[in-house]
Design a protein around this motif. Structure first.
Motif, PDB file in Angstrom:
ATOM      1  N   HIS A  42       0.651  -1.229  -0.088  1.00 61.08           N
ATOM      2  CA  HIS A  42       0.052  -0.050  -0.007  1.00 61.08           C
ATOM      3  C   HIS A  42       0.999   1.312   0.067  1.00 61.08           C
ATOM      4  O   HIS A  42       1.447   1.804   0.922  1.00 61.08           O
ATOM      5  CB  HIS A  42      -0.986   0.008   1.244  1.00 61.08           C
ATOM      6  CG  HIS A  42      -1.710   1.070   1.323  1.00 61.08           C
ATOM      7  ND1 HIS A  42      -3.080   1.152   1.831  1.00 61.08           N
ATOM      8  CD2 HIS A  42      -1.761   2.735   1.143  1.00 61.08           C
ATOM      9  CE1 HIS A  42      -3.580   2.374   1.967  1.00 61.08           C
ATOM     10  NE2 HIS A  42      -2.978   3.128   1.417  1.00 61.08           N
ATOM     11  N   HIS A  75       1.541   5.086  -2.360  1.00 61.27           N
ATOM     12  CA  HIS A  75       0.909   6.010  -3.383  1.00 61.27           C
ATOM     13  C   HIS A  75       2.048   6.964  -4.166  1.00 61.27           C
ATOM     14  O   HIS A  75       3.062   7.245  -3.490  1.00 61.27           O
ATOM     15  CB  HIS A  75       0.353   7.241  -2.709  1.00 61.27           C
ATOM     16  CG  HIS A  75      -0.985   6.930  -1.879  1.00 61.27           C
ATOM     17  ND1 HIS A  75      -2.171   6.697  -2.207  1.00 61.27           N
ATOM     18  CD2 HIS A  75      -1.052   6.415  -0.727  1.00 61.27           C
ATOM     19  CE1 HIS A  75      -3.097   6.182  -1.383  1.00 61.27           C
ATOM     20  NE2 HIS A  75      -2.354   6.004  -0.205  1.00 61.27           N
ATOM     21  N   PHE A  94      -0.671   2.979  -6.013  1.00 59.49           N
ATOM     22  CA  PHE A  94      -1.904   3.553  -6.586  1.00 59.49           C
ATOM     23  C   PHE A  94      -1.714   4.884  -6.690  1.00 59.49           C
ATOM     24  O   PHE A  94      -0.732   5.467  -5.671  1.00 59.49           O
ATOM     25  CB  PHE A  94      -3.086   2.861  -6.154  1.00 59.49           C
ATOM     26  CG  PHE A  94      -3.128   2.867  -4.697  1.00 59.49           C
ATOM     27  CD1 PHE A  94      -2.888   1.235  -4.202  1.00 59.49           C
ATOM     28  CD2 PHE A  94      -3.343   3.537  -3.815  1.00 59.49           C
ATOM     29  CE1 PHE A  94      -2.889   0.823  -3.163  1.00 59.49           C
ATOM     30  CE2 PHE A  94      -3.392   3.114  -2.337  1.00 59.49           C
ATOM     31  CZ  PHE A  94      -2.971   1.784  -2.104  1.00 59.49           C
ATOM     32  N   ASP A 107       2.126   2.874   3.488  1.00 55.63           N
ATOM     33  CA  ASP A 107       1.362   4.158   3.009  1.00 55.63           C
ATOM     34  C   ASP A 107       2.227   5.380   2.655  1.00 55.63           C
ATOM     35  O   ASP A 107       2.251   6.313   3.557  1.00 55.63           O
ATOM     36  CB  ASP A 107       0.243   4.562   4.089  1.00 55.63           C
ATOM     37  CG  ASP A 107      -0.789   5.429   3.590  1.00 55.63           C
ATOM     38  OD1 ASP A 107      -0.676   5.682   2.207  1.00 55.63           O
ATOM     39  OD2 ASP A 107      -1.713   5.553   4.207  1.00 55.63           O
TER      40      ASP A 107
HETATM   41 ZN    ZN Z   1      -2.891   5.269   1.466  1.00 54.45          ZN
END
Ligand code: ZN
Length: 314
Positions: free
Chosen positions: A34, A36, A85, A227
């Motif tokens: 996970h 970005h 993502f 994250d």
């Molecule tokens: Zn996130």
């Protein structure tokens, strides 16, 4: 290239954490499930009122090169895999955001991507975009619901975030859906736990929460996620009287910090605090090295491999 968000590496503080404490405990290969990456030009930073107010913004441009340089600095000597993502912003150009992810991850077998899909329900259009970018699934988010429907964040459900058309397609193709848990109770809310198959503990820095997670799901269903870029911050997430606080070395509107500079903070990366919390919990529950490897690598490899085969990407 000059990186927009260089990592705040302080050898005397950070090296002992990695080299003495976390590095030897982690497997040689790790999978960040996970994070970005994004480009400034795809996200309309002028329309700030539409942005997710609870998402800490640490930098406005975080391309793949920046992510990879940071990960190599954080986890030297480890072989790195990632599921990436774009950043969530209901005002952003979602097609351009997805195109960037497809382009950035193409041709590297250790990099995989999820697609942003907002509240779109046209299954044909979604599937065409998914396959053209070799995406493994979707990244739904509650702010698409609050933005489109005016729903209060506390009232958004998993069903609102993943409308029927998306859910049907995801089930039919066997897609991964990375859901940010809605509702105030988060994991403690039974409505949330009901709907989940696997959990990822991105940004969880409390060993108590990790221990609960392990007790609920066991070593086979937990995925580790960092994250980034938020995990590149230095500081710690703290809980005080039932409320979560971001403590940061840098000054941000969303965090607690010492702007007066009256004492020197010796904090390390959020990324390390995330691993550290899970290590404490793992040791308390008696996880073996094989259990640890499942969480940090093989669960993710298995899920990604299965999804790629189902989609006919290999
Ligand atoms: Zn996130």
């Amino acid at each position: 290239m000059d990186l927009p968000f260089p990592i705040d590496y302080e050898p005397e503080i950070d090296d002992p954490v990695f080299h003495d404490e976390l590095g030897p405990w982690l497997p040689d290969e790790i999978f960040d499930f996970h994070s970005h990456i994004y480009r400034e030009e795809d996200v309309s930073y002028t329309k700030r009122e539409g942005r997710n107010p609870s998402m800490p913004v640490v930098c406005e441009y975080y391309p793949l090169e920046n992510y990879q340089a940071a990960m190599q600095r954080l986890f030297p000597g480890k072989t790195l895999h990632a599921l990436l993502f774009n950043t969530i912003d209901p005002n952003a150009d979602m097609k351009a955001q997805n195109a960037y992810l497809a382009e950035a991850t193409a041709g590297d077998e250790r990099l995989h991507a999820l697609m942003l899909c907002g509240l779109e329900e046209d299954q044909e259009a979604l599937e065409a975009e998914l396959r053209s970018g070799e995406f493994l699934g979707f990244k739904p988010y509650w702010s698409y619901v609050t933005h489109a429907k005016g729903t209060d964040q506390a009232d958004v459900t998993l069903e609102d975030m993943v409308p029927p058309g998306q859910r049907e397609l995801a089930n039919r193709l066997g897609l991964i859906q990375m859901v940010h848990i809605p509702r105030l109770g988060r994991l403690a809310d039974p409505v949330n736990v009901d709907g989940m198959i696997r959990v990822d503990f991105s940004m969880v820095q409390s060993w108590e929460s990790c221990e609960t997670l392990i007790e609920l799901f066991g070593p086979d269903k937990i995925l580790w996620g960092l994250d980034m870029p938020v995990a590149q911050e230095k500081g710690k997430l703290l809980s005080a009287n039932g409320q979560r606080h971001f403590f940061t070395k840098r000054v941000h509107p969303w965090s607690i910090h010492n702007s007066a500079g009256s004492y020197k903070m010796r904090c390390t990366f959020y990324a390390y605090e995330i691993v550290r919390a899970f290590k404490v919990a793992s040791e308390r529950v008696g996880f073996t090295a094989a259990d640890v490897e499942k969480v940090f690598l093989t669960n993710a490899l298995g899920l990604v491999g299965k999804t790629r085969r189902q989609l006919g990407y290999e």
